[in-house]
Design a protein around this motif. Sequence first.
Motif, PDB file in Angstrom:
ATOM      1  N   LYS A  15       0.828  -1.218   0.000  1.00 57.10           N
ATOM      2  CA  LYS A  15       0.000   0.000   0.000  1.00 57.10           C
ATOM      3  C   LYS A  15       0.850   1.251   0.000  1.00 57.10           C
ATOM      4  CE  LYS A  15      -2.481  -0.334   3.675  1.00 57.10           C
ATOM      5  NZ  LYS A  15      -2.186  -1.720   4.007  1.00 57.10           N
ATOM      6  N   SER A  16       1.800   1.309   0.943  1.00 54.55           N
ATOM      7  CA  SER A  16       2.595   2.537   1.069  1.00 54.55           C
ATOM      8  C   SER A  16       3.474   2.754  -0.159  1.00 54.55           C
ATOM      9  CB  SER A  16       3.446   2.496   2.337  1.00 54.55           C
ATOM     10  OG  SER A  16       2.597   2.435   3.465  1.00 54.55           O
ATOM     11  N   ALA A  17       3.928   1.668  -0.765  1.00 55.72           N
ATOM     12  CA  ALA A  17       4.735   1.807  -1.984  1.00 55.72           C
ATOM     13  C   ALA A  17       3.888   2.390  -3.111  1.00 55.72           C
ATOM     14  CB  ALA A  17       5.329   0.459  -2.386  1.00 55.72           C
ATOM     15  N   LEU A  38      -2.135   8.070   7.577  1.00 57.14           N
ATOM     16  CA  LEU A  38      -2.925   7.690   8.755  1.00 57.14           C
ATOM     17  C   LEU A  38      -2.405   6.425   9.426  1.00 57.14           C
ATOM     18  CD1 LEU A  38      -6.615   8.387   7.627  1.00 57.14           C
ATOM     19  CD2 LEU A  38      -5.162   9.795   9.094  1.00 57.14           C
ATOM     20  N   ASP A  39      -1.302   5.884   8.918  1.00 53.04           N
ATOM     21  CA  ASP A  39      -0.725   4.680   9.529  1.00 53.04           C
ATOM     22  C   ASP A  39       0.350   5.108  10.524  1.00 53.04           C
ATOM     23  OD1 ASP A  39       0.416   2.302  10.233  1.00 53.04           O
ATOM     24  OD2 ASP A  39       0.730   1.580   8.188  1.00 53.04           O
ATOM     25  N   HIS A  40       0.124   4.779  11.814  1.00 55.72           N
ATOM     26  CA  HIS A  40       1.080   5.197  12.846  1.00 55.72           C
ATOM     27  C   HIS A  40       2.492   4.661  12.567  1.00 55.72           C
ATOM     28  CE1 HIS A  40      -0.871   1.446  13.912  1.00 55.72           C
ATOM     29  NE2 HIS A  40       0.327   1.075  14.354  1.00 55.72           N
ATOM     30  N   GLY A  42       3.994   4.937   9.857  1.00 58.02           N
ATOM     31  CA  GLY A  42       4.623   6.069   9.176  1.00 58.02           C
ATOM     32  C   GLY A  42       5.527   5.731   8.005  1.00 58.02           C
ATOM     33  N   ASN A  43       5.243   4.653   7.290  1.00 56.16           N
ATOM     34  CA  ASN A  43       6.112   4.328   6.153  1.00 56.16           C
ATOM     35  C   ASN A  43       6.046   5.375   5.048  1.00 56.16           C
ATOM     36  OD1 ASN A  43       7.010   1.963   7.297  1.00 56.16           O
ATOM     37  ND2 ASN A  43       5.349   0.755   6.414  1.00 56.16           N
ATOM     38  N   LEU A  44       4.855   5.803   4.716  1.00 54.98           N
ATOM     39  CA  LEU A  44       4.727   6.835   3.675  1.00 54.98           C
ATOM     40  C   LEU A  44       5.422   8.119   4.132  1.00 54.98           C
ATOM     41  CD1 LEU A  44       3.471   7.757   0.946  1.00 54.98           C
ATOM     42  CD2 LEU A  44       1.527   8.604   2.286  1.00 54.98           C
ATOM     43  N   VAL A 119      -4.384   9.316   0.654  1.00 58.51           N
ATOM     44  CA  VAL A 119      -4.413   8.924   2.066  1.00 58.51           C
ATOM     45  C   VAL A 119      -3.931   7.483   2.192  1.00 58.51           C
ATOM     46  CG1 VAL A 119      -5.827   8.698   4.144  1.00 58.51           C
ATOM     47  CG2 VAL A 119      -6.403  10.442   2.432  1.00 58.51           C
ATOM     48  N   ASP A 120      -2.817   7.303   2.894  1.00 64.80           N
ATOM     49  CA  ASP A 120      -2.338   5.950   3.179  1.00 64.80           C
ATOM     50  C   ASP A 120      -2.905   5.536   4.536  1.00 64.80           C
ATOM     51  OD1 ASP A 120      -1.002   3.580   2.771  1.00 64.80           O
ATOM     52  OD2 ASP A 120       0.931   4.302   3.499  1.00 64.80           O
ATOM     53  N   THR A 121      -3.247   4.263   4.661  1.00 63.06           N
ATOM     54  CA  THR A 121      -3.915   3.811   5.884  1.00 63.06           C
ATOM     55  C   THR A 121      -3.208   2.616   6.500  1.00 63.06           C
ATOM     56  OG1 THR A 121      -5.392   2.299   4.696  1.00 63.06           O
ATOM     57  CG2 THR A 121      -6.160   4.556   4.959  1.00 63.06           C
TER      58      THR A 121
HETATM   59 MG    MG Z   1       1.966   0.903   4.739  1.00 66.20          MG
END
Ligand code: MG
Length: 270
Positions: A15-17, A38-40, A42-44, A119-121
């Motif tokens: 997802k983050s990629a 929104l992902d704690h 924090g990869n993005l 928005v990344d989740t």
């Molecule tokens: Mg991710």
Amino acid sequence: MKTLVLANQKGGVGKSAVATLLAHHLRRAGRRVLAVDLDHQGNLSSVLQRSRRPLVASVTADLLLTQAQVDVPAEPFVLVPAADPLLWLERQPAQHTPFARNLRAFLRAQAGRFDVCIVDTNPNPDIRLIAALASADFVLSPIQLNQEAIDGVRGLLNHPRVGVHKIRALLNPALQLVGLLPVMVEATPFQRANFAEIVRHHQSLLIPLTDKPGEFAFIPKRSAVAEAQASGDLLWEMKKTAARDAWAEIEPTMRRLAEIVDPQEPHHAA
Ligand SMILES: [Mg+2]
Ligand SMILES: Nc1ncnc2c1ncn2[C@@H]1O[C@H](COP(=O)(O)OP(=O)(O)O)[C@@H](O)[C@H]1O
């Protein structure tokens, strides 16, 4: 501004990629891009920060839900990074309705300042994802070509809390499903068989790449993508031939996604 949410209830699927590639691609194509993490985990946030391309907002993404009035800089590429308090939002059920309302008000207030919000989740079906889907225009679901992912397709549509049908019925009738995006695709017999199964059962959920039948958007598995995620480099700017080859394979999919999310002519070149 159009808002696209990346959603899949599994972690580590890519997802983050996809969020990273799409954010950089949209910016290069002249769109004003707002990235919200929104992902704690924090990869993005970390990969975009390492790229040094977006301006990093002084507010963190949790505040977009907990505060009524949040402002971000007026720049063509802005990141609202993740922070640990994102993890605590689910444990405040009495606040969930205001959380969703605050995020919606924030996104509405950005309407004239950005063309696309990505928005990344996180994988959990919690208030962060619900609030994002409740205000989004589009949801895109990266999936891996394994049996688990195929079984999970029904969850994307029918999950009792975050399924697209439920969100449309209760919170956001305008939410559009862009579709399933096979990611980390390898040309193995196993993946080919699983892909054939998706085409058989869920063809309408795949994203046509061209007018030619049978060509769908996808992201191949390439070590250059993982390297770009680790270094923050933009795939098409990396020196290695392998990175440029990977980008040549991925670019048609990114163009297609950009066309779906923001079909207008770009306002100004990056
Ligand atoms: Mg991710
Ligand atoms: N297309 C790809 N090819 C190779 N590695 C990838 C690809 N997409 C993602 N990865 C790597 O796989 C791991 C998980 O991807 P990530 O995007 O962080 O997943 P998620 O956000 O769904 O948890 C990361 O190490 C990432 O660099």
